[in-house]
Design an enzyme around this catalytic site. Sequence first.
Site, short mmCIF file in Angstrom:
data_model
loop_
_atom_site.label_atom_id
_atom_site.label_comp_id
_atom_site.label_asym_id
_atom_site.label_seq_id
_atom_site.Cartn_x
_atom_site.Cartn_y
_atom_site.Cartn_z
N ASN A 40 0.82 -1.21 0.00
CA ASN A 40 0.00 0.00 0.00
C ASN A 40 0.86 1.27 0.00
O ASN A 40 0.39 2.33 0.38
CB ASN A 40 -0.91 0.03 1.24
CG ASN A 40 -1.80 -1.19 1.34
OD1 ASN A 40 -1.64 -2.01 2.22
ND2 ASN A 40 -2.73 -1.33 0.40
N HIS A 68 -2.91 -6.27 -2.75
CA HIS A 68 -2.83 -4.99 -3.47
C HIS A 68 -1.58 -4.85 -4.34
O HIS A 68 -1.37 -3.79 -4.93
CB HIS A 68 -2.91 -3.83 -2.48
CG HIS A 68 -4.29 -3.62 -1.94
ND1 HIS A 68 -5.34 -3.22 -2.74
CD2 HIS A 68 -4.80 -3.79 -0.70
CE1 HIS A 68 -6.44 -3.13 -2.00
NE2 HIS A 68 -6.14 -3.48 -0.75
N HIS A 151 -0.06 -12.59 5.00
CA HIS A 151 -0.93 -11.46 4.72
C HIS A 151 -2.38 -11.95 4.71
O HIS A 151 -2.81 -12.62 3.79
CB HIS A 151 -0.54 -10.88 3.36
CG HIS A 151 -1.13 -9.55 3.07
ND1 HIS A 151 -0.61 -8.39 3.60
CD2 HIS A 151 -2.18 -9.17 2.32
CE1 HIS A 151 -1.32 -7.36 3.18
NE2 HIS A 151 -2.29 -7.81 2.41
N HIS A 176 -1.88 -6.95 6.77
CA HIS A 176 -3.14 -6.76 6.05
C HIS A 176 -4.23 -6.08 6.87
O HIS A 176 -4.98 -5.28 6.32
CB HIS A 176 -3.71 -8.06 5.47
CG HIS A 176 -4.97 -7.87 4.67
ND1 HIS A 176 -4.98 -7.21 3.46
CD2 HIS A 176 -6.26 -8.23 4.92
CE1 HIS A 176 -6.23 -7.17 3.00
NE2 HIS A 176 -7.03 -7.78 3.86
N HIS A 178 -3.82 -3.95 9.21
CA HIS A 178 -3.33 -2.59 9.49
C HIS A 178 -3.47 -2.19 10.95
O HIS A 178 -3.13 -1.07 11.32
CB HIS A 178 -4.00 -1.52 8.60
CG HIS A 178 -3.77 -1.72 7.14
ND1 HIS A 178 -4.14 -0.79 6.19
CD2 HIS A 178 -3.18 -2.73 6.45
CE1 HIS A 178 -3.82 -1.23 4.98
NE2 HIS A 178 -3.24 -2.41 5.12
FE FE2 Z 1 -3.71 -6.44 1.95
#
Ligand code: FE2
Length: 257
Positions: A40, A68, A151, A176, A178
């Site tokens: 990210n 991502h 993840h 993942h 966060h």
């Molecule tokens: Fe992710």
Amino acid sequence: MKFLIIGDVIGKTGRKALKYFLPELISKEKPDFIVANGENSAGGFGITKKVFDELISMGIDVITSGNHIWDKKEVFQFIDEEKRLLRPANYPPNVNGRGFEIYEKSGKKIGVVNLMGRVFMGIPLDCPFRTFDQIYEMIRDKVDYLIVDFHAEATSEKTAFGFYVDGRADVVFGTHSHVPTADEQVLPNGTAYITDVGLTGAVYSVIGMKIDEPIKKFLTGISEKYSVATDGFLLNCIIVEKNAEKNEIRRVKLVKE
Ligand code: FE2
């Protein structure tokens, strides 16, 4: 051997936090090897070559990723050649890039494996548990240390995986969600484990994104493009130390509001 492991770096704010905190953290902790999840790191979605180079220039040895990784299409232009950028190993065969690699640092060989969970992820990947087994058999005799970025969304899947590879991997860190979890521990057979390292990005955010956008989505059910939050910045990481006398994992959170 000392490992510094940084969770999901979210956009420009995450890179700003790294620029601000990392030099002092490196000089204080003197890690041998640094890993960060960078999926990210460019605008909150994906990674570009420029951002990749920026992260590497800060002293990060390997950048891991997840779902991502493909968001910025230019990644297809450099992921095949770039050994320091990993994507989940349990994508189907022949997908671009690599899911694991062996690196050399401080006279030791360090294997890094990137895997992605399947619960609540919506992507039909191969089994991460069995994928790990296969990679482990391939590289176990070639590495001194083995680190896994798992993840995944579900804490249960990550915890189960940690115990599944306990004693085979040296470090398993989750990414993942966060949001950092307070469950860092050394498992019974020696694997240093945490369910999620947490984000490096804005302090005031919804998992790194501007607060009003996800609130609007929850209120209306209509998705709009999220943008990277910029209020305050923080770095979440773990430090793992492994040698004849020590096997330790600790969480570090550095905040600038
Ligand atoms: Fe992710």
